[in-house]
Write a protein that holds these residues in place. Sequence first.
Motif, PDB file in Angstrom:
ATOM      1  N   ARG A  96      50.875  35.479  74.702  1.00 46.14           N
ATOM      2  CA  ARG A  96      50.207  35.960  73.452  1.00 46.14           C
ATOM      3  C   ARG A  96      50.241  35.110  72.505  1.00 46.14           C
ATOM      4  N   SER A  97      51.087  34.514  72.299  1.00 46.93           N
ATOM      5  CA  SER A  97      51.507  33.532  71.023  1.00 46.93           C
ATOM      6  C   SER A  97      50.541  32.301  71.316  1.00 46.93           C
ATOM      7  N   ALA A  98      50.457  31.780  72.249  1.00 47.46           N
ATOM      8  CA  ALA A  98      49.670  30.552  72.940  1.00 47.46           C
ATOM      9  C   ALA A  98      48.397  31.239  72.938  1.00 47.46           C
ATOM     10  N   LEU A  99      47.978  32.380  73.131  1.00 49.70           N
ATOM     11  CA  LEU A  99      46.620  32.664  73.195  1.00 49.70           C
ATOM     12  C   LEU A  99      45.838  32.987  71.596  1.00 49.70           C
ATOM     13  N   TRP A 100      47.012  33.406  70.556  1.00 54.39           N
ATOM     14  CA  TRP A 100      46.489  33.367  69.290  1.00 54.39           C
ATOM     15  C   TRP A 100      46.220  31.955  68.790  1.00 54.39           C
ATOM     16  N   ARG A 101      47.135  31.017  69.286  1.00 49.97           N
ATOM     17  CA  ARG A 101      46.888  29.677  68.927  1.00 49.97           C
ATOM     18  C   ARG A 101      45.680  29.197  69.167  1.00 49.97           C
ATOM     19  N   ASP A 102      45.243  29.371  70.507  1.00 52.56           N
ATOM     20  CA  ASP A 102      43.908  28.879  71.075  1.00 52.56           C
ATOM     21  C   ASP A 102      42.824  29.548  70.075  1.00 52.56           C
ATOM     22  N   ILE A 103      43.047  30.909  69.608  1.00 52.38           N
ATOM     23  CA  ILE A 103      41.911  31.497  68.816  1.00 52.38           C
ATOM     24  C   ILE A 103      41.757  30.993  67.565  1.00 52.38           C
ATOM     25  N   TYR A 104      42.808  30.332  66.990  1.00 52.44           N
ATOM     26  CA  TYR A 104      42.665  29.925  65.443  1.00 52.44           C
ATOM     27  C   TYR A 104      42.301  28.412  65.733  1.00 52.44           C
ATOM     28  N   SER A 105      42.637  27.736  66.547  1.00 51.34           N
ATOM     29  CA  SER A 105      42.283  26.381  66.779  1.00 51.34           C
ATOM     30  C   SER A 105      40.864  26.051  67.201  1.00 51.34           C
ATOM     31  N   GLY A 106      40.343  27.280  67.428  1.00 50.00           N
ATOM     32  CA  GLY A 106      38.686  27.045  68.139  1.00 50.00           C
ATOM     33  C   GLY A 106      38.821  26.625  69.502  1.00 50.00           C
ATOM     34  N   GLY A 107      40.057  27.164  70.363  1.00 48.52           N
ATOM     35  CA  GLY A 107      39.881  26.583  71.742  1.00 48.52           C
ATOM     36  C   GLY A 107      39.433  27.834  72.721  1.00 48.52           C
ATOM     37  N   LEU A 108      38.799  28.666  72.060  1.00 48.71           N
ATOM     38  CA  LEU A 108      38.275  29.769  73.145  1.00 48.71           C
ATOM     39  C   LEU A 108      36.775  29.892  72.913  1.00 48.71           C
ATOM     40  N   LEU A 127      42.207  39.049  63.691  1.00 49.68           N
ATOM     41  CA  LEU A 127      40.891  38.692  64.234  1.00 49.68           C
ATOM     42  C   LEU A 127      40.153  38.315  62.904  1.00 49.68           C
ATOM     43  N   ALA A 128      40.235  38.920  61.812  1.00 48.83           N
ATOM     44  CA  ALA A 128      39.623  38.991  60.535  1.00 48.83           C
ATOM     45  C   ALA A 128      39.660  37.507  60.040  1.00 48.83           C
ATOM     46  N   ARG A 129      40.693  36.828  60.506  1.00 45.21           N
ATOM     47  CA  ARG A 129      41.292  35.385  60.074  1.00 45.21           C
ATOM     48  C   ARG A 129      40.896  34.291  61.087  1.00 45.21           C
ATOM     49  N   ALA A 130      40.036  34.868  62.071  1.00 43.53           N
ATOM     50  CA  ALA A 130      39.465  33.833  63.198  1.00 43.53           C
ATOM     51  C   ALA A 130      37.845  33.765  62.958  1.00 43.53           C
ATOM     52  N   SER A 131      37.039  32.723  63.671  1.00 43.27           N
ATOM     53  CA  SER A 131      35.569  32.511  63.233  1.00 43.27           C
ATOM     54  C   SER A 131      35.162  33.317  64.419  1.00 43.27           C
ATOM     55  N   LEU A 132      34.479  34.348  64.157  1.00 42.53           N
ATOM     56  CA  LEU A 132      33.435  34.949  65.375  1.00 42.53           C
ATOM     57  C   LEU A 132      32.226  34.750  65.339  1.00 42.53           C
TER      58      LEU A 132
END
Length: 598
Positions: A96-108, A127-132
């Motif tokens: 889960r932690s690795a997934l959130w890192r991917d989300i914030y780094s633009g890796g998904l 998610l509000a802090r991610a780019s959707l």
Amino acid sequence: MTDTALHILKSVFGYDAFRGLQGQVVDHVISGGNAFVLMPTGGGKSLCYQIPALARPGMGLVVSPLLALMADQVAALRQAGVKAAALNSDLPAEERSALWRDIYSGGLDLLYVAPETLLRPEVLDRLARASLSLIAIDEAHCLSQWGHDFRPSYRQLDALVARFPDTPRIALTATADEPTRAEILAHLDIDAADAFVAGFDRPNIRYAIAEKDNPRAQLKAFLKDHEGESGIVYCLSKRKTEEIAAWLCDQGHDALCYHAGMEKADREANQLRFQRGEAVIMVATIAFGMGIDKPDVRFVVHVDLPGSIEAFYQETGRAGRDGLSSETLMLYGAEDIALRSRFIEESGAPDERKRMERQKLDALVGLAETAGCRRQALLAYFGDSCAPCGNCDTCAEPPGVFDGVVAAQKLLSAIYRTGERYGQAHVVDVLLGEKTDRIVALGHDKVSTFGIGAEHDKRTWRAILRQLIALRLVTVDIMGHGGLSISPSGWTFLRDKPELMLRVPPPRRARRDRGAAGIHPELAETDRDLFQALRQKRSELARAQNLPPYVIFHDKTLIELAARRPASRAEMARVPGIGEAKLDRYGPAFLAVISSQP
């Protein structure tokens, strides 16, 4: 159409052109517009959000109802070279932690999440802090309180409107009548002008509905044409799913059962076997099926009457998602109608809901008893239309109709003269003048209606009775062992004798010849050996990666490979359904199979 969208369509998914409304939806969403998309199952709804998610900056967020469905979709996308993942409560903390890192780094590129997980405050905050790039809500009919698959968690997705006001929203479904569509649009604040409705027709599916006579014998006969194929058999009760699955295994089929009363681990194991098998039959209650992404389901059988036309459409729609020929069969009888009516009356639902459910049941029975094209009747329910299809049982063998006033009078009178307490078989025997021991013991061979129905056979009288039940002229006491009585509407009919046209059941005939069992009719005879060899190679590759075979290539792609017999990478790249990542990964193996065949 943007060059970017077409490039993604070809390079990632292996297709040269969009189908139907796909291109319009993709352009609209890439431009930042909201959209409601209604397309039949197998119509390519997923591309309507997957391609915009890849074309727009940021990560696409996809709301999906089931973990198993999300896992398959993620696996398929990864095979195509797309960076996709699923966020769910079963993920270990490290993953889960690795997934959130991917989300914030633009890796998904795409993140799949169930509504229950998404709506947790901490998940929304993160998610509000991610780019959707967009928010896609799949199986959107689940938010309608009048729908057949209503899920309260979907109802709460309107929170996304205020939370992500500048992110395009796309709601997608294959099953929504006019009231359901309006509710989805209003709830997700999508303008009616942004609705893309492609219709409901599934021309590759053959519809057939028959009187429930001997369900196991009927199922056995149906399956003779489907050896070596995957399918679903729907039953009303948990007990029946287990009994039918065990019986099918005794008959030599690879059959599993699935119902809500099973242990979760057993349900999940059976679903996984079904998803990854190529000749597995799932016998299930309606607990199984929503969002099933298996494209090679070749048949769906209902051995009991479903609850509505929406349920029938959704459940039969799990066949033939790949666009290849598929077949459905629904069995029903008077007892099924009575049992469904009882469920409605005992549901404890508000009167308005009961009234709606009665109307839905009436519409389904009308579909079953129609003398016209099944597909026309089915599509008309959803406000759609077609010419007589030629691909349903009533088109193949049109039933006749007759003036049923006298027959209805006789049947209602027989019910009355025998005391309004006996079931279908007894009343029909009285009409036919059958001197059974029970009829003689009860003195029913002396009533005025004894033997007055000799103009029709037993099967026709059963069909007449079903239609009178559907018209609510006859009531069935399901709690009282199926006793028949005359309803208030029935008494009105006897008094007024209005016009009444009834359907004559078609004669029993041998099933149509589909050719060799387990062989696609779309496949030329000269290509069958190569197709089977390609299928075997696909199975080997899938087992090695612990994947469902169709995640590698659909049957439709294998049929094209068998027909075209490409001899090089460049030729194989022109086969629909083969993008660049799959060409790199699987091209050499499949080209080797093709070159080895005579």
